[in-house]
Motif scaffolding. Structure first.
Motif, short mmCIF file in Angstrom:
data_model
loop_
_atom_site.label_atom_id
_atom_site.label_comp_id
_atom_site.label_asym_id
_atom_site.label_seq_id
_atom_site.Cartn_x
_atom_site.Cartn_y
_atom_site.Cartn_z
N UNK A 152 0.80 -1.24 0.00
CA UNK A 152 0.00 0.00 0.00
C UNK A 152 0.83 1.28 0.00
N UNK A 153 2.03 1.24 0.59
CA UNK A 153 2.83 2.48 0.65
C UNK A 153 3.28 2.93 -0.73
N UNK A 154 3.24 2.02 -1.70
CA UNK A 154 3.63 2.39 -3.05
C UNK A 154 2.52 3.12 -3.80
N UNK A 155 1.36 3.13 -3.20
CA UNK A 155 0.19 3.69 -3.87
C UNK A 155 0.45 5.11 -4.36
N UNK A 156 -0.04 5.37 -5.58
CA UNK A 156 0.15 6.68 -6.19
C UNK A 156 -0.46 7.80 -5.35
N UNK A 157 -1.45 7.45 -4.55
CA UNK A 157 -2.09 8.49 -3.75
C UNK A 157 -1.33 8.76 -2.46
N UNK A 158 -0.37 7.91 -2.11
CA UNK A 158 0.40 8.12 -0.88
C UNK A 158 1.78 8.69 -1.14
N UNK A 159 2.26 8.50 -2.35
CA UNK A 159 3.65 8.83 -2.67
C UNK A 159 3.70 9.86 -3.79
N UNK A 160 4.61 10.82 -3.68
CA UNK A 160 4.82 11.79 -4.76
C UNK A 160 5.78 11.20 -5.79
N UNK A 161 5.22 10.71 -6.88
CA UNK A 161 6.08 10.18 -7.94
C UNK A 161 6.48 11.30 -8.89
N UNK A 162 7.73 11.23 -9.35
CA UNK A 162 8.20 12.18 -10.36
C UNK A 162 8.14 11.50 -11.73
N UNK B 128 9.77 11.34 -4.55
CA UNK B 128 10.28 11.98 -3.34
C UNK B 128 10.25 10.92 -2.26
N UNK B 129 11.38 10.64 -1.63
CA UNK B 129 11.43 9.52 -0.69
C UNK B 129 10.35 9.65 0.38
N UNK B 130 9.73 8.54 0.72
CA UNK B 130 8.65 8.54 1.71
C UNK B 130 9.19 8.22 3.09
N UNK B 131 10.47 7.88 3.16
CA UNK B 131 11.10 7.48 4.42
C UNK B 131 12.62 7.65 4.26
N UNK B 132 13.34 7.66 5.37
CA UNK B 132 14.80 7.74 5.27
C UNK B 132 15.42 6.35 5.11
N UNK B 133 14.59 5.31 5.15
CA UNK B 133 15.11 3.93 5.04
C UNK B 133 15.96 3.66 3.78
N UNK B 134 15.68 4.31 2.63
CA UNK B 134 16.56 4.05 1.47
C UNK B 134 18.04 4.32 1.75
N UNK B 135 18.33 5.14 2.73
CA UNK B 135 19.74 5.40 3.05
C UNK B 135 20.42 4.12 3.56
N UNK B 136 19.62 3.19 4.08
CA UNK B 136 20.20 1.91 4.54
C UNK B 136 20.98 1.21 3.44
N UNK B 137 20.28 0.93 2.31
CA UNK B 137 20.94 0.17 1.24
C UNK B 137 22.03 1.01 0.56
#
Ligand code: DAH
Length: 340
Positions: free
Chosen positions: A152-162, A168-177
């Motif tokens: 669900x977090x990938x939903x277009x209505x929850x996330x600002x897709x470019x 636009x990142x929805x969380x800072x977790x991508x910094x992990x990888x």
């Protein structure tokens, strides 16, 4: 001739004594009496008509007068300059004993001081502080974090897709990888920064807010390490009496996962208005890093393990300062900001 010289001397003395002599008239007098075409020179020119034996005497007297005139003019000049200086001092007089006007000094925004304090606490435990991009690939924000296509977090209505792949990142977790790709274990980092979600603004939501991500990867890292680190963090952030509690939860990128609450700093756990009668306030999500996430970061899950957590900085600031509406943090009302 001596007579004439004395007459000149008398004239100059008289003129210099006048009230209205200023720098300009002084210069005119200098030219008139001492200049090449001046009065003294004119007298000296006439020396030729004197009997030779008188010339040295008159010449000497004239020279004495020249020196005297120069001195008189110089003294008058000095007096004028001194008077001008006194007048200026008088004009520019200031009362150094008058009470000063306190300059208005700005102060740190409560969100910023909270971020700094959080980073300081983790730094004291040996964490590095790193950053990642706010415009992020869907890969790092979701795929590399073991988030399924239909989450669900990938939903277009929850996330600002470019684009389809950039958001636009929805969380800072991508910094992990991203960090795992760049560093070898042991890894011990926190990553503060802005995150974006397509939320309506209200007392607890904003489309832009801030998180602090934490990641530790090494051999033999367990949930116990996570608990120890977060407990110490809570005590340093909210006071030595603070306790934390873990509630089972689900995140795609951790297994097991937990949400963590801190005991209410106002009532100490009894239940009050701030914790809405709960005694506990939720502050973060966390867990043991999922093997798929370690693999995405090029780390062998058979050798290494890790824990991760992510907390909202607004949330921490609000708990810390007893702020009950998130919007206050963004409106920049001086009356609000001046309290911190
Ligand atoms: N990224 C999660 C969120 O935005 C928070 C989070 C949960 C971060 C678990 C983590 C974690 O690193 O392990 O809600």
């Amino acid at each position: 001739m001596i007579e004439k010289l004395n007459e000149i001397r008398r004239q100059l003395t008289e003129l210099l004594a006048k009230e209205d002599v200023d720098e300009k008239t002084l210069e005119e007098l200098r030219i008139r009496f001492l200049g090449k075409k001046g009065e003294l020179t004119a007298v000296l020119r006439g020396m030729g008509s004197l009997p030779p034996e008188e010339r040295p005497k008159v010449g000497q007297y004239a020279n004495e007068l020249r020196e005297e005139f120069e001195r008189m003019l110089e003294e008058k000049g000095a007096a004028l300059r001194e008077r001008a200086r006194q007048e200026k001092l008088e004009r520019e007089r200031i009362d150094v004993t008058a009470p000063g006007r306190t300059p208005k000094i700005g102060r740190r925004h409560p969100l910023e001081s909270t971020r700094i304090e959080m980073c300081e606490i983790f730094r004291s435990m040996g964490f590095d502080i790193v950053e990642g991009p706010e415009v992020e690939y869907a890969y790092y924000n979701f795929d590399a974090l073991n988030t399924p296509e239909n989450h669900p977090s990938r939903d277009l209505t929850d996330t600002f897709y470019i684009t389809e792949n950039i958001l636009l990142r929805t969380q800072t977790s991508p910094v992990q990888v991203r960090t795992m790709e760049q560093r070898k274990p042991p890894i011990k980092i926190v990553a503060p920064g802005r995150v974006y979600r397509s939320d309506e603004v209200d007392a607890t939501h904003s489309p832009l807010f801030h998180q602090l991500e934490g990641l530790v990867v090494d051999k033999h890292i367990t949930m116990g390490d996570l608990k120890g680190v977060l407990e110490l963090f809570a005590q340093k952030m909210f006071g030595p009496g603070s306790r934390i509690r873990f509630r089972p939860h689900h995140f795609p990128f951790t297994e097991p996962s937990a949400e963590v609450d801190v005991s209410c700093f106002v009532c100490g756990g009894k239940g009050c208005r701030v914790c809405k009668g709960e005694g506990w306030i939720e502050i973060l999500g966390s867990g043991v890093v999922h093997p798929n996430v370690l693999r995405a970061g090029g780390i062998d899950p058979n050798i290494y393990s890790g824990f991760a957590f992510g907390m909202g900085i607004e949330r921490i600031a609000m708990i810390r300062y007893g702020i009950d509406d998130m919007r206050l943090l963004y409106e920049n009302d001086i009356r609000f900001l001046a309290q911190f």
